[in-house]
Design a protein around this motif. Structure first.
Motif, PDB file in Angstrom:
ATOM      1  N   SER A  28       2.453  11.576 -39.827  1.00 22.38           N
ATOM      2  CA  SER A  28       3.753  12.001 -40.341  1.00 22.38           C
ATOM      3  C   SER A  28       4.537  12.734 -39.259  1.00 22.38           C
ATOM      4  CB  SER A  28       3.554  12.919 -41.551  1.00 22.38           C
ATOM      5  OG  SER A  28       4.782  13.450 -41.999  1.00 22.38           O
ATOM      6  N   GLY A  29       5.819  12.424 -39.141  1.00 21.01           N
ATOM      7  CA  GLY A  29       6.676  13.119 -38.193  1.00 21.01           C
ATOM      8  C   GLY A  29       6.601  12.615 -36.772  1.00 21.01           C
ATOM      9  N   LYS A  30       5.730  11.651 -36.503  1.00 20.86           N
ATOM     10  CA  LYS A  30       5.599  11.101 -35.153  1.00 20.86           C
ATOM     11  C   LYS A  30       6.392   9.798 -35.042  1.00 20.86           C
ATOM     12  CE  LYS A  30       1.065  13.115 -34.151  1.00 20.86           C
ATOM     13  NZ  LYS A  30       1.004  14.022 -35.294  1.00 20.86           N
ATOM     14  N   LYS A  31       7.058   9.625 -33.939  1.00 20.58           N
ATOM     15  CA  LYS A  31       7.813   8.399 -33.699  1.00 20.58           C
ATOM     16  C   LYS A  31       6.849   7.345 -33.176  1.00 20.58           C
ATOM     17  CE  LYS A  31      11.949   6.617 -31.397  1.00 20.58           C
ATOM     18  NZ  LYS A  31      13.064   6.938 -30.469  1.00 20.58           N
ATOM     19  N   LEU A  32       6.484   6.419 -34.053  1.00 18.77           N
ATOM     20  CA  LEU A  32       5.419   5.473 -33.751  1.00 18.77           C
ATOM     21  C   LEU A  32       5.935   4.145 -33.225  1.00 18.77           C
ATOM     22  CD1 LEU A  32       3.222   5.969 -36.967  1.00 18.77           C
ATOM     23  CD2 LEU A  32       2.909   7.066 -34.736  1.00 18.77           C
ATOM     24  N   ILE A  33       5.192   3.602 -32.272  1.00 25.58           N
ATOM     25  CA  ILE A  33       5.358   2.212 -31.852  1.00 25.58           C
ATOM     26  C   ILE A  33       4.114   1.481 -32.329  1.00 25.58           C
ATOM     27  CG2 ILE A  33       5.533   0.624 -29.900  1.00 25.58           C
ATOM     28  CD1 ILE A  33       6.910   2.855 -28.345  1.00 25.58           C
ATOM     29  N   PHE A  34       4.297   0.516 -33.214  1.00 28.97           N
ATOM     30  CA  PHE A  34       3.168  -0.231 -33.743  1.00 28.97           C
ATOM     31  C   PHE A  34       2.811  -1.396 -32.828  1.00 28.97           C
ATOM     32  CE2 PHE A  34       4.613   1.945 -37.533  1.00 28.97           C
ATOM     33  CZ  PHE A  34       3.424   2.266 -38.189  1.00 28.97           C
ATOM     34  N   GLU A  35       1.513  -1.579 -32.666  1.00 27.85           N
ATOM     35  CA  GLU A  35       0.969  -2.719 -31.930  1.00 27.85           C
ATOM     36  C   GLU A  35       1.575  -2.882 -30.536  1.00 27.85           C
ATOM     37  OE1 GLU A  35       1.868  -5.566 -34.886  1.00 27.85           O
ATOM     38  OE2 GLU A  35       0.141  -5.071 -36.140  1.00 27.85           O
ATOM     39  N   PRO A  36       1.454  -1.862 -29.686  1.00 21.34           N
ATOM     40  CA  PRO A  36       1.958  -1.974 -28.311  1.00 21.34           C
ATOM     41  C   PRO A  36       1.266  -3.125 -27.577  1.00 21.34           C
ATOM     42  CG  PRO A  36       0.461  -0.108 -28.514  1.00 21.34           C
ATOM     43  CD  PRO A  36       0.739  -0.583 -29.904  1.00 21.34           C
ATOM     44  N   GLN A  37       2.036  -3.846 -26.784  1.00 19.24           N
ATOM     45  CA  GLN A  37       1.535  -5.044 -26.107  1.00 19.24           C
ATOM     46  C   GLN A  37       1.072  -4.725 -24.680  1.00 19.24           C
ATOM     47  OE1 GLN A  37       1.557  -8.088 -27.926  1.00 19.24           O
ATOM     48  NE2 GLN A  37       2.093  -6.631 -29.551  1.00 19.24           N
ATOM     49  N   PHE A  38      -0.025  -5.391 -24.289  1.00 12.68           N
ATOM     50  CA  PHE A  38      -0.554  -5.228 -22.934  1.00 12.68           C
ATOM     51  C   PHE A  38      -0.803  -6.608 -22.341  1.00 12.68           C
ATOM     52  CE2 PHE A  38      -1.895  -1.498 -25.397  1.00 12.68           C
ATOM     53  CZ  PHE A  38      -1.293  -0.504 -24.650  1.00 12.68           C
ATOM     54  N   GLY A  39      -0.301  -6.804 -21.137  1.00 11.70           N
ATOM     55  CA  GLY A  39      -0.473  -8.085 -20.469  1.00 11.70           C
ATOM     56  C   GLY A  39      -1.907  -8.311 -20.048  1.00 11.70           C
ATOM     57  N   GLY A  40      -2.321  -9.562 -20.035  1.00  8.70           N
ATOM     58  CA  GLY A  40      -3.688  -9.897 -19.647  1.00  8.70           C
ATOM     59  C   GLY A  40      -3.924  -9.698 -18.151  1.00  8.70           C
ATOM     60  N   CYS A  41      -5.174  -9.779 -17.769  1.00 12.07           N
ATOM     61  CA  CYS A  41      -5.569  -9.610 -16.367  1.00 12.07           C
ATOM     62  C   CYS A  41      -6.890 -10.341 -16.162  1.00 12.07           C
ATOM     63  CB  CYS A  41      -5.723  -8.129 -16.023  1.00 12.07           C
ATOM     64  SG  CYS A  41      -6.353  -7.815 -14.363  1.00 12.07           S
ATOM     65  N   GLY A  42      -6.951 -11.251 -15.195  1.00  9.87           N
ATOM     66  CA  GLY A  42      -8.196 -11.961 -14.944  1.00  9.87           C
ATOM     67  C   GLY A  42      -8.662 -12.717 -16.174  1.00  9.87           C
ATOM     68  N   ILE A  43      -9.860 -12.372 -16.656  1.00 10.36           N
ATOM     69  CA  ILE A  43     -10.450 -13.083 -17.797  1.00 10.36           C
ATOM     70  C   ILE A  43      -9.967 -12.554 -19.142  1.00 10.36           C
ATOM     71  CG2 ILE A  43     -12.543 -13.783 -16.583  1.00 10.36           C
ATOM     72  CD1 ILE A  43     -13.984 -11.428 -17.957  1.00 10.36           C
ATOM     73  N   ILE A  44      -9.204 -11.454 -19.149  1.00 11.48           N
ATOM     74  CA  ILE A  44      -8.732 -10.890 -20.412  1.00 11.48           C
ATOM     75  C   ILE A  44      -7.334 -11.414 -20.730  1.00 11.48           C
ATOM     76  CG2 ILE A  44      -7.971  -8.791 -21.583  1.00 11.48           C
ATOM     77  CD1 ILE A  44     -10.263  -7.324 -20.513  1.00 11.48           C
ATOM     78  N   ALA A  45      -7.190 -11.925 -21.938  1.00 11.36           N
ATOM     79  CA  ALA A  45      -5.908 -12.455 -22.387  1.00 11.36           C
ATOM     80  C   ALA A  45      -4.976 -11.313 -22.786  1.00 11.36           C
ATOM     81  CB  ALA A  45      -6.135 -13.382 -23.582  1.00 11.36           C
ATOM     82  N   ASN A  46      -3.710 -11.634 -23.012  1.00 12.29           N
ATOM     83  CA  ASN A  46      -2.786 -10.643 -23.544  1.00 12.29           C
ATOM     84  C   ASN A  46      -3.339 -10.052 -24.830  1.00 12.29           C
ATOM     85  OD1 ASN A  46      -1.115 -11.455 -21.478  1.00 12.29           O
ATOM     86  ND2 ASN A  46       0.255 -12.637 -22.785  1.00 12.29           N
ATOM     87  N   CYS A  47      -3.094  -8.766 -25.054  1.00 14.05           N
ATOM     88  CA  CYS A  47      -3.663  -8.109 -26.225  1.00 14.05           C
ATOM     89  C   CYS A  47      -2.724  -7.006 -26.709  1.00 14.05           C
ATOM     90  CB  CYS A  47      -5.039  -7.536 -25.913  1.00 14.05           C
ATOM     91  SG  CYS A  47      -5.112  -6.500 -24.425  1.00 14.05           S
ATOM     92  N   GLN A  48      -3.072  -6.409 -27.823  1.00 14.40           N
ATOM     93  CA  GLN A  48      -2.240  -5.339 -28.368  1.00 14.40           C
ATOM     94  C   GLN A  48      -3.109  -4.232 -28.943  1.00 14.40           C
ATOM     95  OE1 GLN A  48      -0.008  -7.569 -31.319  1.00 14.40           O
ATOM     96  NE2 GLN A  48      -1.415  -6.972 -32.954  1.00 14.40           N
ATOM     97  N   GLY A  49      -2.613  -3.003 -28.811  1.00 18.80           N
ATOM     98  CA  GLY A  49      -3.286  -1.861 -29.400  1.00 18.80           C
ATOM     99  C   GLY A  49      -2.825  -1.654 -30.831  1.00 18.80           C
ATOM    100  N   ASP A  50      -3.123  -0.485 -31.385  1.00 19.58           N
ATOM    101  CA  ASP A  50      -2.729  -0.172 -32.762  1.00 19.58           C
ATOM    102  C   ASP A  50      -1.449   0.653 -32.818  1.00 19.58           C
ATOM    103  OD1 ASP A  50      -4.784  -1.550 -33.988  1.00 19.58           O
ATOM    104  OD2 ASP A  50      -6.147   0.162 -33.987  1.00 19.58           O
ATOM    105  N   LEU A  51      -1.478   1.817 -32.157  1.00 20.12           N
ATOM    106  CA  LEU A  51      -0.342   2.734 -32.241  1.00 20.12           C
ATOM    107  C   LEU A  51      -0.072   3.395 -30.895  1.00 20.12           C
ATOM    108  CD1 LEU A  51      -1.170   4.764 -35.489  1.00 20.12           C
ATOM    109  CD2 LEU A  51       0.593   3.012 -35.268  1.00 20.12           C
ATOM    110  N   LEU A  52       1.183   3.689 -30.678  1.00 24.60           N
ATOM    111  CA  LEU A  52       1.583   4.476 -29.519  1.00 24.60           C
ATOM    112  C   LEU A  52       2.657   5.450 -29.962  1.00 24.60           C
ATOM    113  CD1 LEU A  52       1.372   4.698 -26.324  1.00 24.60           C
ATOM    114  CD2 LEU A  52       3.395   3.226 -26.273  1.00 24.60           C
ATOM    115  N   TYR A  53       2.490   6.718 -29.608  1.00 25.46           N
ATOM    116  CA  TYR A  53       3.553   7.693 -29.868  1.00 25.46           C
ATOM    117  C   TYR A  53       3.575   8.679 -28.708  1.00 25.46           C
ATOM    118  CZ  TYR A  53       0.050  11.139 -31.454  1.00 25.46           C
ATOM    119  OH  TYR A  53      -1.010  12.010 -31.528  1.00 25.46           O
ATOM    120  N   GLU A  54       4.796   9.067 -28.326  1.00 20.89           N
ATOM    121  CA  GLU A  54       4.979   9.940 -27.163  1.00 20.89           C
ATOM    122  C   GLU A  54       4.183   9.344 -26.002  1.00 20.89           C
ATOM    123  OE1 GLU A  54       3.855  13.790 -28.645  1.00 20.89           O
ATOM    124  OE2 GLU A  54       5.561  13.877 -30.013  1.00 20.89           O
ATOM    125  N   ASN A  55       3.155  10.012 -25.516  1.00 18.18           N
ATOM    126  CA  ASN A  55       2.354   9.460 -24.424  1.00 18.18           C
ATOM    127  C   ASN A  55       0.903   9.247 -24.859  1.00 18.18           C
ATOM    128  OD1 ASN A  55       1.485  12.071 -24.667  1.00 18.18           O
ATOM    129  ND2 ASN A  55       1.874  12.668 -22.542  1.00 18.18           N
TER     130      ASN A  55
END
Length: 234
Positions: free
Chosen positions: A121-148
């Motif tokens: 509550s009260g946090k400015k949330l970014i849902f499912e932040p995206q991260f680019g793949g690298c080497g053998i890891i494909a593009n993926c996404q986290g759950d939540l990001l707020y502030e830092n």
């Protein structure tokens, strides 16, 4: 034609033990220390009456319900289950064929969603932040990001596991290696089913689990992923 086999960030976090043992030699002991009483208890553990085979459905549905309410697009739980089913249908043994939104499953979803709403509550949330793949890891996404702060929601009936922290570290490494970095200084894990919460700065975490500075560790992940992708080329 060359084909590179790709894996998910979860697969890398749960496997490749030689890499993790070499680069995070104290992680297992650190997690054991956390689970012995150094994790914040925000809620009492839920009495889990839902069947084990349906928990991934209920956990996912609770997160979607939480997300929809936070973005101001609240949906009926029946619609939430439709979205959840579509997200989980590719997984083996997903329990979807026999799942019914009965009173037990309904209350389980609502209580987890309520706890997520209260915690963030009260946090400015970014849902499912995206991260680019690298080497053998494909593009993926986290759950939540707020502030830092990068957050992972784990709703199993268990304590924090080493793989949970590894998964967050993989996201942070992918972010570090990206040309378009997001500012991430802290990581956290919240389990609404168990009511447990853990938060740490990346710098402090690395001091507790590795001899490497944070930046060097992220570079090691990138190097390993690229080298392994070359070995996997067919």
């Amino acid at each position: 034609m060359e084909i590179t086999l790709m894996i998910s960030e979860k697969t890398f976090a749960r496997g490749y033990s030689s890499f993790w043992t070499q680069n995070t030699p104290w992680l297992t002991d650190y997690v054991s220390f956390l689970n012995k009483g150094s994790i914040e208890r925000m809620f009492k553990p839920m009495v889990s009456l839902d069947e084990t085979k349906y928990r991934s459905i209920n956990n996912s549905a609770a997160f979607i319900d939480f997300k929809q309410k936070r973005i101001g697009e609240e949906l009926e739980l029946s619609k939430i289950i439709e979205i959840t089913s579509d997200n989980l249908k590719h997984l083996p043994r997903n329990g979807l064929e026999t799942y019914i939104l009965d009173e037990v499953n309904n209350s389980t979803i609502k209580e987890q969603s309520k706890r997520l709403i209260s915690t963030y509550s009260g946090k400015k949330l970014i849902f499912e932040p995206q991260f680019g793949g690298c080497g053998i890891i494909a593009n993926c996404q986290g759950d939540l990001l707020y502030e830092n702060v990068l957050c992972e929601i784990k709703a199993g009936e268990r304590n924090i596991q080493s793989s949970d922290i590894k998964q967050l570290l993989v996201y942070c490494a992918l972010n570090w290696l990206s040309d378009e970095k997001i500012e991430i200084e802290k990581i956290e894990i919240f389990n609404p089913r168990q009511g447990i919460y853990w938060n740490s700065t990346l710098i402090n975490l690395m001091e507790n689990i590795s001899t490497l500075p944070m930046e060097d560790f992220f570079e090691e992940i990138g190097h390993f992923l690229y080298i392994t992708s070359e070995e996997f080329e067919l």
